[in-house]
Write a protein that holds these residues in place. Structure first.
Motif, PDB file in Angstrom:
ATOM      1  N   GLU A 162       1.037  -1.629   0.027  1.00 55.88           N
ATOM      2  CA  GLU A 162      -0.058   0.257  -0.025  1.00 55.88           C
ATOM      3  C   GLU A 162       0.380   1.766   0.123  1.00 55.88           C
ATOM      4  O   GLU A 162       2.164   1.472   0.574  1.00 55.88           O
ATOM      5  CB  GLU A 162      -0.821  -0.520   1.279  1.00 55.88           C
ATOM      6  CG  GLU A 162      -1.928  -0.692   0.741  1.00 55.88           C
ATOM      7  CD  GLU A 162      -1.543  -2.708   1.167  1.00 55.88           C
ATOM      8  OE1 GLU A 162      -1.183  -2.637   2.131  1.00 55.88           O
ATOM      9  OE2 GLU A 162      -1.596  -2.793   0.088  1.00 55.88           O
TER      10      GLU A 162
ATOM     11  N   ASP B 260       0.980   4.133   1.795  1.00 60.18           N
ATOM     12  CA  ASP B 260       1.529   4.602   2.513  1.00 60.18           C
ATOM     13  C   ASP B 260       1.937   3.206   3.886  1.00 60.18           C
ATOM     14  O   ASP B 260       2.143   4.223   5.052  1.00 60.18           O
ATOM     15  CB  ASP B 260      -0.223   4.700   3.828  1.00 60.18           C
ATOM     16  CG  ASP B 260      -0.937   6.239   2.875  1.00 60.18           C
ATOM     17  OD1 ASP B 260       0.054   6.754   3.217  1.00 60.18           O
ATOM     18  OD2 ASP B 260      -1.869   5.854   3.145  1.00 60.18           O
TER      19      ASP B 260
ATOM     20  N   ARG C 206      -0.815   0.087  -4.402  1.00 61.01           N
ATOM     21  CA  ARG C 206      -1.647   0.014  -4.704  1.00 61.01           C
ATOM     22  C   ARG C 206      -2.276   1.341  -3.502  1.00 61.01           C
ATOM     23  O   ARG C 206      -2.064   1.401  -2.711  1.00 61.01           O
ATOM     24  CB  ARG C 206      -2.849  -0.924  -4.077  1.00 61.01           C
ATOM     25  CG  ARG C 206      -3.241  -1.472  -2.981  1.00 61.01           C
ATOM     26  CD  ARG C 206      -3.678  -2.765  -3.691  1.00 61.01           C
ATOM     27  NE  ARG C 206      -2.687  -3.929  -2.187  1.00 61.01           N
ATOM     28  CZ  ARG C 206      -3.045  -5.412  -2.660  1.00 61.01           C
ATOM     29  NH1 ARG C 206      -3.986  -5.894  -3.378  1.00 61.01           N
ATOM     30  NH2 ARG C 206      -3.059  -6.033  -1.274  1.00 61.01           N
ATOM     31  N   GLU C 207      -3.918   1.746  -2.814  1.00 60.70           N
ATOM     32  CA  GLU C 207      -4.136   2.779  -2.134  1.00 60.70           C
ATOM     33  C   GLU C 207      -4.481   1.478  -1.337  1.00 60.70           C
ATOM     34  O   GLU C 207      -4.290   2.512  -0.090  1.00 60.70           O
ATOM     35  CB  GLU C 207      -5.144   3.859  -2.555  1.00 60.70           C
ATOM     36  CG  GLU C 207      -5.991   4.426  -2.047  1.00 60.70           C
ATOM     37  CD  GLU C 207      -4.233   5.860  -1.842  1.00 60.70           C
ATOM     38  OE1 GLU C 207      -4.292   6.181  -0.517  1.00 60.70           O
ATOM     39  OE2 GLU C 207      -4.582   6.425  -2.807  1.00 60.70           O
ATOM     40  N   LYS C 208      -5.420   0.565  -1.056  1.00 57.44           N
ATOM     41  CA  LYS C 208      -6.020  -0.065  -0.053  1.00 57.44           C
ATOM     42  C   LYS C 208      -5.960  -1.292  -0.203  1.00 57.44           C
ATOM     43  O   LYS C 208      -5.522  -1.698  -1.686  1.00 57.44           O
ATOM     44  CB  LYS C 208      -7.776   0.527   0.394  1.00 57.44           C
ATOM     45  CG  LYS C 208      -8.108   0.027  -0.419  1.00 57.44           C
ATOM     46  CD  LYS C 208      -9.299   1.137   0.199  1.00 57.44           C
ATOM     47  CE  LYS C 208     -10.349   1.178  -1.154  1.00 57.44           C
ATOM     48  NZ  LYS C 208     -10.842   1.629  -1.948  1.00 57.44           N
ATOM     49  N   SER C 209      -5.990  -1.940   0.695  1.00 55.38           N
ATOM     50  CA  SER C 209      -6.046  -3.820   0.022  1.00 55.38           C
ATOM     51  C   SER C 209      -6.756  -4.049  -0.465  1.00 55.38           C
ATOM     52  O   SER C 209      -5.991  -5.917  -1.439  1.00 55.38           O
ATOM     53  CB  SER C 209      -5.268  -4.431   1.744  1.00 55.38           C
ATOM     54  OG  SER C 209      -6.293  -4.513   2.470  1.00 55.38           O
ATOM     55  N   SER C 210      -7.635  -3.963   0.009  1.00 56.22           N
ATOM     56  CA  SER C 210      -9.139  -4.483  -1.677  1.00 56.22           C
ATOM     57  C   SER C 210      -8.764  -3.985  -2.544  1.00 56.22           C
ATOM     58  O   SER C 210      -9.485  -4.334  -3.567  1.00 56.22           O
ATOM     59  CB  SER C 210     -10.368  -4.159  -0.785  1.00 56.22           C
ATOM     60  OG  SER C 210      -9.817  -3.141  -0.807  1.00 56.22           O
ATOM     61  N   ASP C 211      -7.794  -3.029  -3.062  1.00 66.25           N
ATOM     62  CA  ASP C 211      -7.678  -2.821  -4.350  1.00 66.25           C
ATOM     63  C   ASP C 211      -6.788  -3.823  -5.749  1.00 66.25           C
ATOM     64  O   ASP C 211      -5.839  -4.908  -5.120  1.00 66.25           O
ATOM     65  CB  ASP C 211      -6.539  -1.752  -4.479  1.00 66.25           C
ATOM     66  CG  ASP C 211      -7.840  -0.361  -4.593  1.00 66.25           C
ATOM     67  OD1 ASP C 211      -8.783  -0.239  -3.539  1.00 66.25           O
ATOM     68  OD2 ASP C 211      -7.265   0.679  -3.557  1.00 66.25           O
TER      69      ASP C 211
END
Length: 484
Positions: free
Chosen positions: A96, A98, A125-130
């Motif tokens: 991610e 961040d 990616r922005e968040k783990s689900s992306d």
């Protein structure tokens, strides 16, 4: 049991102890860090090679043969094979934006850049689900980050404040998110293809200078695989007998194929490792040839070798010479492979394309350095690939260690270029041939129309010119003689 991955001290924070003061205890220090700290005293540095020079030359003259053809592709036109047929979904690793740089390099089970191996890249990616890739993180990014936190980067204009902030965070041990460092290295645009796209489309991208393609599930932006130049070259090599247009090229010699370029950037072996890393970062390169005073190739340093510096106790190597670091690379590779290692990153104008591709595949390299070689005919003069136009790294080392440069004052004994295993079986640098050049040739031979790879190189040179220091520019425009 394999040794644990080396740790990137979070994040390369300043060490108050010199390497000689650190405890030599396998339970507290990683194998690679201990090796780097003790390189000068290591009995391996005095070991004799396992092979004679003649035996090594024989290995180089007869590289590994291609594997047996995959029956799935026999009788098919390679240009119509789908890119999805070549990918391995297990190679897709995520981090991610961040996440800290330390997490992206070694902390999370899904993001071990140091131990990942090919294709040596993590998708961001922005968040783990992306499942949409917003960027990438690879060894070029790690190299650029390292130069910033140890105070050896070359910021200009608005970059100065950004670099100072990152260096301050690194000095204080503050976690630095990947989001803040992903733009430090020079990058090519992300290229994506659906899994049903033909290889003809992929090779046109690769032959134009693109190094990797993200493969998406048909009709979506979900990344399911990564196709690299090296993976495609390996596929065409292993299955060459099934693809007559390409197989016919393998027996030809490089001089007759007119591929590669004489414009070569190299660095003198007496220069410091930090100079080599700065050069690769400034020029957007993944590797650089190391030469002696006569321009003979004595080795190769790549951004992937930065993994040997991911512990703060290894950072004094930045002040060692390039030749010394090559001896570290070769010995470390020998330890990992269980045998001595030799620099084999060169070919000559009379090398066949098969010989060149086999060496690229065997060494998992992006390029081979072309060196002078005597003509195979006693009556014919030596014919290099082209007249060389060589740019040397002419960086000046910092006068003193900056606050963000922990423990960089160690000195290392001089290592003679002639002492390196295999050094006498190379030759004078005259050019370079890359995976891009080879895939461009394959594309053109198969009736496709990739862009000129030289145009891509010219764009990279222009994009890097603003970040290269004046001393380097002056060296670029000077004679080809080595400067001290």
């Amino acid at each position: 049991m394999a040794d644990p991955a080396p740790h990137l001290d979070p994040p390369l924070r300043k060490s108050t102890a010199s390497p000689s003061q650190l405890p030599n205890n396998g339970a507290t220090i990683s194998h690679r860090s201990s090796f780097a700290d003790n390189m000068r005293q290591s009995p391996r540095s005095q070991r004799h090679p396992s092979f004679t020079q003649a035996a090594v030359q024989e290995l180089l003259n007869h590289p590994p043969a291609a594997k047996t053809n995959d029956p799935r592709f026999a009788g098919r036109d390679w240009r119509q094979i789908h890119v999805g047929e070549l990918i391995d979904k297990n190679e897709v690793k995520w981090a991610e934006l961040d996440d800290s740089v330390e997490q992206a390099t070694k902390a999370r089970a899904s993001c071990l850049l140091v131990d990942l191996g090919p294709p040596n890249v993590i998708l961001l990616r922005e968040k783990s689900s992306d499942t949409v890739a917003l960027g990438t993180f690879d060894y070029s990014d790690l190299n650029a980050y390292l130069l910033v936190v140890v105070g050896l980067a070359n910021p200009e204009g608005e970059q100065v404040e950004i670099f100072d902030t990152l260096a301050k965070k690194g000095r204080e041990g503050v976690s630095i998110p990947v989001r803040d460092v992903q733009t430090l290295a020079k990058k090519e645009p992300l290229v994506t293809l659906p899994e049903s796209a033909d290889l003809s489309k992929a090779i046109e991208h690769f032959g134009s200078g693109v190094h990797r393609i993200l493969v998406c599930k048909d009709g979506t932006t979900e990344v399911i695989g990564i196709l690299s130049q090296l993976k495609l070259v390996r596929f065409l090599w292993d299955n060459g007998a099934s693809f007559s247009a390409i197989d016919a090229l393998y027996p030809m010699i490089l001089r007759d194929l007119h591929i590669g370029t004489p414009q070569t950037i190299c660095i003198n072996g007496d220069k410091s490792l930090s100079d080599a890393l700065q050069l690769m970062s400034d020029e957007g390169l993944t590797s650089v040839a190391v030469v002696d005073n006569a321009f003979n190739v004595v080795g190769n340093i790549s951004t992937a070798d930065v993994k040997l510096l991911t512990n703060s106790s290894s950072l004094p190597l930045l002040k060692s010479t390039c030749i010394h670091f090559i001896s570290v690379i070769l010995s470390e590779r020998g330890i990992g492979d269980g045998k001595d290692s030799f620099p084999v990153f060169h070919v000559n104008p009379y090398s066949t394309l098969a010989h060149t591709v086999a060496k690229l595949v065997a060494t998992r390299s992006h390029r081979m350095w072309v060196v002078e070689s005597a003509s195979p005919s006693p009556s014919a003069p030596a014919t290099p690939l082209a007249t060389p136009s060589i740019t040397q790294a002419f960086h000046s080392s910092p006068a003193s260690s900056t606050p963000a440069s922990p423990s960089l004052s160690n000195t290392f004994p001089a290592v003679s270029a002639a002492a390196l295993p295999g050094a006498r079986i190379s030759g004078r640098l005259t050019g370079v041939i890359s995976l891009t050049d080879i895939l461009n040739l394959f594309a053109r031979q198969s009736g496709l129309n990739p862009l000129s790879p030289n145009d891509q190189r010219a764009r990279r040179r222009r994009s890097s010119s603003s970040s290269v220091r004046p001393s380097f520019d002056s060296a670029r425009n000077s004679s080809v003689e080595l400067r001290r």
